[in-house]
Motif scaffolding. Structure first.
Motif, PDB file in Angstrom:
ATOM      1  N   ARG A   1      17.311  -3.253  29.017  1.00 21.61           N
ATOM      2  CA  ARG A   1      18.178  -2.669  27.992  1.00 21.61           C
ATOM      3  C   ARG A   1      19.476  -2.156  28.619  1.00 21.61           C
ATOM      4  O   ARG A   1      20.567  -2.353  28.088  1.00 21.61           O
ATOM      5  CB  ARG A   1      17.427  -1.522  27.303  1.00 21.61           C
ATOM      6  CG  ARG A   1      18.005  -1.090  25.988  1.00 21.61           C
ATOM      7  CD  ARG A   1      17.247   0.091  25.412  1.00 21.61           C
ATOM      8  NE  ARG A   1      15.894  -0.179  24.960  1.00 21.61           N
ATOM      9  CZ  ARG A   1      15.596  -0.857  23.849  1.00 21.61           C
ATOM     10  NH1 ARG A   1      16.544  -1.345  23.092  1.00 21.61           N
ATOM     11  NH2 ARG A   1      14.341  -1.055  23.508  1.00 21.61           N
TER      12      ARG A   1
ATOM     13  N   ARG B   1      23.262  -3.436  27.845  1.00 20.79           N
ATOM     14  CA  ARG B   1      24.317  -2.516  27.406  1.00 20.79           C
ATOM     15  C   ARG B   1      25.555  -2.627  28.291  1.00 20.79           C
ATOM     16  O   ARG B   1      26.678  -2.549  27.793  1.00 20.79           O
ATOM     17  CB  ARG B   1      23.785  -1.077  27.361  1.00 20.79           C
ATOM     18  CG  ARG B   1      22.904  -0.865  26.149  1.00 20.79           C
ATOM     19  CD  ARG B   1      22.358   0.533  26.015  1.00 20.79           C
ATOM     20  NE  ARG B   1      21.398   0.543  24.900  1.00 20.79           N
ATOM     21  CZ  ARG B   1      20.599   1.547  24.599  1.00 20.79           C
ATOM     22  NH1 ARG B   1      20.645   2.650  25.306  1.00 20.79           N
ATOM     23  NH2 ARG B   1      19.759   1.466  23.586  1.00 20.79           N
TER      24      ARG B   1
ATOM     25  N   GLU C   1      17.691  -7.065  19.879  1.00 23.56           N
ATOM     26  CA  GLU C   1      17.984  -5.862  19.082  1.00 23.56           C
ATOM     27  C   GLU C   1      19.238  -5.156  19.607  1.00 23.56           C
ATOM     28  O   GLU C   1      20.028  -4.624  18.826  1.00 23.56           O
ATOM     29  CB  GLU C   1      16.792  -4.916  18.976  1.00 23.56           C
ATOM     30  CG  GLU C   1      16.439  -4.127  20.210  1.00 23.56           C
ATOM     31  CD  GLU C   1      15.380  -3.041  19.942  1.00 23.56           C
ATOM     32  OE1 GLU C   1      15.064  -2.755  18.783  1.00 23.56           O
ATOM     33  OE2 GLU C   1      14.881  -2.481  20.942  1.00 23.56           O
ATOM     34  N   GLU C   2      19.434  -5.199  20.929  1.00 21.55           N
ATOM     35  CA  GLU C   2      20.666  -4.621  21.482  1.00 21.55           C
ATOM     36  C   GLU C   2      21.894  -5.377  20.963  1.00 21.55           C
ATOM     37  O   GLU C   2      22.903  -4.783  20.601  1.00 21.55           O
ATOM     38  CB  GLU C   2      20.631  -4.654  23.015  1.00 21.55           C
ATOM     39  CG  GLU C   2      19.687  -3.631  23.647  1.00 21.55           C
ATOM     40  CD  GLU C   2      20.112  -2.191  23.384  1.00 21.55           C
ATOM     41  OE1 GLU C   2      21.323  -1.927  23.337  1.00 21.55           O
ATOM     42  OE2 GLU C   2      19.222  -1.330  23.213  1.00 21.55           O
TER      43      GLU C   2
ATOM     44  N   ALA D   1      22.404  -4.650  17.123  1.00 22.27           N
ATOM     45  CA  ALA D   1      22.858  -3.284  16.858  1.00 22.27           C
ATOM     46  C   ALA D   1      24.334  -3.138  17.211  1.00 22.27           C
ATOM     47  O   ALA D   1      25.073  -2.402  16.562  1.00 22.27           O
ATOM     48  CB  ALA D   1      22.023  -2.285  17.646  1.00 22.27           C
TER      49      ALA D   1
ATOM     50  N   LEU E   1      18.353  -5.003  10.885  1.00 22.22           N
ATOM     51  CA  LEU E   1      19.564  -4.501  11.550  1.00 22.22           C
ATOM     52  C   LEU E   1      20.853  -5.152  11.050  1.00 22.22           C
ATOM     53  O   LEU E   1      21.928  -4.843  11.563  1.00 22.22           O
ATOM     54  CB  LEU E   1      19.460  -4.721  13.066  1.00 22.22           C
ATOM     55  CG  LEU E   1      18.498  -3.795  13.820  1.00 22.22           C
ATOM     56  CD1 LEU E   1      18.450  -4.181  15.300  1.00 22.22           C
ATOM     57  CD2 LEU E   1      18.909  -2.332  13.664  1.00 22.22           C
TER      58      LEU E   1
ATOM     59  N   PHE F   1      23.222  -2.513  10.186  1.00 20.00           N
ATOM     60  CA  PHE F   1      23.231  -1.331  11.054  1.00 20.00           C
ATOM     61  C   PHE F   1      24.649  -0.951  11.519  1.00 20.00           C
ATOM     62  O   PHE F   1      25.001   0.244  11.520  1.00 20.00           O
ATOM     63  CB  PHE F   1      22.305  -1.551  12.259  1.00 20.00           C
ATOM     64  CG  PHE F   1      22.260  -0.398  13.209  1.00 20.00           C
ATOM     65  CD1 PHE F   1      21.510   0.728  12.930  1.00 20.00           C
ATOM     66  CD2 PHE F   1      23.003  -0.424  14.387  1.00 20.00           C
ATOM     67  CE1 PHE F   1      21.485   1.804  13.799  1.00 20.00           C
ATOM     68  CE2 PHE F   1      22.983   0.653  15.261  1.00 20.00           C
ATOM     69  CZ  PHE F   1      22.228   1.771  14.966  1.00 20.00           C
TER      70      PHE F   1
ATOM     71  N   VAL G   1      26.781   2.834  11.778  1.00 19.76           N
ATOM     72  CA  VAL G   1      27.535   3.339  12.933  1.00 19.76           C
ATOM     73  C   VAL G   1      28.974   3.646  12.502  1.00 19.76           C
ATOM     74  O   VAL G   1      29.533   4.687  12.859  1.00 19.76           O
ATOM     75  CB  VAL G   1      27.512   2.312  14.089  1.00 19.76           C
ATOM     76  CG1 VAL G   1      28.406   2.773  15.240  1.00 19.76           C
ATOM     77  CG2 VAL G   1      26.074   2.104  14.579  1.00 19.76           C
TER      78      VAL G   1
END
Lengths: 390, 355
Positions: A24, A28, A88-89, A92, A263, A266, A270
């Motif tokens: 993860r 990122r 999912e990263e 998102a 998501l 999503f 934010v």
């Protein structure tokens, strides 16, 4: 329901391994680099609408496309839960993942499971390199939720190949991608679920005609894929003749329970938080954000539970249907809640990435959330059919 | 039925199986349930059980509408006593968190006012005020109270007979009693100074225990509803064959699965500590409380008229859902706590932090 039988209510709780946290962090920092390049824009529905082959290739260089494919076919040999963390990263962050989306989620696993060794050696390394993009050719004009009624035909040619005739609808990205996996009828059978087969169709082959179907937003994402006597070599049959239905339904749990089912909007939440940070927030606004966050969290836990079931090779079609119904309804609810928490006229022509523009984008896409990948009303039928089996 | 011989092997220990007035008035009857060894009964887990095991047991207690402070004892009172290094009494316990009390030293020091205000010869307290709606107070062997004393956060215990008790009940008839304390002296042996975050932990524990009970009651709604729609025939076919019924039933199952997942996900964070548990527990109680209305609505709608009566056990689950969603913080309270620290930058990290 006795407590001993597996229930659609009790999902396994998943604690991701330490390796997932490490992964993860790596994703990122990759996303930070891409943000600096201006490629990650935090847009909703980026798995449908964020088409960027360059991004897909750079992602593939990290080993994050086709990452669950075995290393002998160019994959990274990572687990299904690790793939979950990566996607999912990406979702998102609203990263542009639509170019390789179908290759990564469906075509790769499908070729690995059903393909010949020749097909695996040809397609899988290209998929994992982010150089081979697939579309899906399942639905037709008269064949939506009732998929087994497909009318596209595949006939044997005298040279041992196949000739495909028919029209597929909602073929996402066919105008930009390389191949499509097409479901066609090869044999007339009493049982309409039998006699179907899957084929890999080169989208640049003669006889393939691609006609845009514009969305209400004006975007060109989907197409009618006309197959006008397209000739395929015999080697482009995917899996066994007559097993098409079984192969297609086997993929559905993967297609229905992933993070893209909750998501999609999503990034709009934010964006709302970014807007609220510039204002004094009321208790009521906080309540709405909290309720949405709790639901996102809870659905994510269910979705992870399905991923763990799939990773363990357990059947998960009922649970996947449940996650998709909950998740895609949340995608719509989130959009409506964001609108009411911070009244903003949705404006498709506002500065790209601004809150009114993102809201417009999410709204115009919203009717699709509960339709694509299996209409939710049909999915709820699957959930209750599961009860009768107990 | 005699209150002392509750049939704990029945699928559900239901409020209809005993005379509620007698039962609730008799603490021993509740102790029987809490300590039963009947094969199919819910017994209080060992105090060393993991939070995940305690939550599973509390969920089962919620499903069966167990008439005892089961979750209150196992998930709240006992762990708090242990954290405060006070002995754990046998039997059912209850709790009162951050009540509005006037607390003074019972034995003020002769030297008078020190640098930190008044001081005492020891930590014995003199407590005045009312503990409101204490769960099962009349049946509890002890009530654990977390409050703020002159010297800081404090945990002390009292027994219900030390107070004047005004009986009360929630929508399900579960005891929620007020305890009036009039200059009650709590001996120093029953008082412990505690770290400030124990107050927060206590609130998290209570909310999660309540969420587990909600998850269990929701599961009972599903079980009863599926049984009813399968058995009940109208227009020549079971209700479960009607598309309109299936659609609602699926949503009932989904909402129940959602609550259960949220509860499960908070177990490991609570074991890790208060900072890790804040998000997961707030999300669990928010979700459990927010889902209760929809779960009860669908279960009742699909039961038809019979579900509105005491001829059918559905009310045991739904009246508890309607009560428990408000107790230990409703969804508005917890949603705000969940949302307050969130920013555009930390929302996603908060959702993906592993315990």
């Amino acid at each position: 329901m006795s407590p001993a039988t597996p229930s659609p209510i009790a999902f396994p709780d998943v604690i991701l391994p330490q390796s997932a946290s490490q992964l993860r962090t790596e994703v990122r920092s990759f996303l930070d680099e891409e943000r600096a390049r201006g490629t990650v824009l935090g847009r909703p529905d980026s798995w449908l609408a964020g088409w960027d082959p360059g991004f897909s290739r750079r992602l593939a260089e990290r080993g994050w496309v086709g990452m669950a494919l075995p290393t002998e076919y160019g994959g990274a040999g990572r687990g299904f839960l690790e793939r979950y963390v990566v996607i999912e990263e990406l979702l998102a962050a609203g990263a542009p993942v639509s170019a390789h989306w179908v290759s990564d989620r469906q075509a790769g696993p499908s070729v690995l499971e059903h393909g010949t060794d020749e097909q695996r050696r040809f397609f899988l390394p290209r998929i994992a390199a982010g150089q081979c993009f697939f579309s899906i050719g399942m639905s037709e004009k008269g064949s939506g939720s009732d998929l087994a009624s497909v009318a596209t035909r595949a006939e044997r040619t005298t040279t041992g190949g196949w000739r495909l005739t028919g029209t597929k609808m909602w073929t996402g990205g066919a105008h930009a991608n390389d191949y499509a996996i097409v479901l066609a009828r090869t044999d007339e059978t009493e049982d309409k679920h039998a006699g179907l087969s899957q084929f890999i169709v080169d989208l640049r082959a003669p006889g393939v005609r691609i006609e845009p179907i514009r969305l209400m937003s004006g975007e060109h994402r989907f197409n009618a894929l006309h197959l006008e006597g397209v000739e395929l070599p015999g080697s482009m049959l995917l899996g066994r003749r007559g097993d098409g239905w079984k192969q297609v339904t086997g993929e559905l749990a993967f297609e229905r329970s992933g993070p893209e089912r909750y998501l999609s909007t999503f990034p709009l939440l934010v964006s709302l938080l970014r807007e609220l940070e510039q204002r004094s927030v009321t208790a009521e606004q906080l309540t709405h954000v909290g309720i949405l966050t709790a639901r996102l969290h809870s659905i994510r836990r269910l979705s992870l539970g399905v991923a763990a079931s799939l990773d363990a090779g357990a059947p998960a079609d009922i649970r996947a249907a449940l996650v998709k119904d909950l998740g895609t309804r949340l995608e719509g609810t989130l959009t409506e809640t964001v609108r009411s928490v911070l009244p903003t006229p949705a404006d498709p022509h506002a500065t790209p990435g601004s809150h009114p523009e993102l809201l417009a984008f999410a709204l115009l896409h919203s009717p699709g959330y509960t339709l694509r990948g299996g209409t939710n009303e049909i999915l709820r039928g699957i959930i209750t059919r599961g009860l009768e089996q107990h | 039925m005699n209150a002392h011989t509750i049939d704990t092997s029945a699928p559900v220990i239901c409020a209809d199986a005993y005379d509620a007035t007698v039962f609730y008035a008799d603490p021993d009857a509740i102790a029987v349930v809490a300590h039963t060894t009947a094969a199919d009964a819910v017994a209080l887990p060992h105090p060393d059980a993991s939070t995940a095991e305690l939550l599973a047991a509390a969920q089962e207690a919620g499903r069966r509408a167990v008439p005892a402070p089961f979750a209150e004892t196992a998930l709240v009172a006992r762990p708090l006593l242990r954290r405060a290094r006070l002995p754990i009494p046998d039997g059912p316990l209850s709790y009162a968190l951050a009540p509005d009390l006037t607390i003074r030293y019972a034995h003020p020091a002769a030297s008078g006012v020190g640098s930190a205000g008044c001081s005492g010869d020891d930590d014995a307290l003199l407590v005045t005020g009312t503990l409101r709606r204490v769960p099962w107070a009349r049946a509890a062997g002890a009530v654990v109270v977390l409050a703020t004393a002159p010297f800081g956060p404090v945990l002390f215990t009292l027994t219900p007979d030390q107070a004047v008790l005004t009986p009360g009940a929630n929508l399900a008839g579960e005891p929620r009693d007020d305890l009036h304390l009039a200059a009650l002296e709590i001996p120093a042996s029953q008082v412990r100074r505690v770290p400030p975050d124990l107050l927060e932990e206590a609130g998290l524990r209570a909310a999660l225990a309540r969420s587990a009970l909600i998850a269990g009651a929701a599961e009972r709604c599903v079980g009863l509803t599926v049984a009813h729609t399968t058995a009940r025939t109208q227009f020549g076919r079971p209700l479960s064959r009607f598309q309109a019924v299936k659609q609602e039933e699926a949503r009932l199952i989904e909402e129940t699965a959602l609550v259960r997942a949220a509860v499960q996900a908070a177990a490991a964070p609570l074991d890790t500590g208060v900072p890790a548990a804040r998000f997961a527990v707030a999300a669990a109680k928010t979700q459990a409380s927010a889902s209760a209305a929809e779960i009860a609505r669908i279960a009742h709608q699909l039961h038809g008229a019979i579900g509105t009566t005491r001829l059918n056990p559905l009310h045991l689950a739904t009246t508890r859902l309607w009560s428990w969603r408000d107790e230990d913080g409703d969804e508005t309270h917890w949603a705000r706590r969940l949302a307050r620290p969130l920013t555009a930058a930390n929302l996603w990290p908060a959702l993906t932090t592993e315990p």
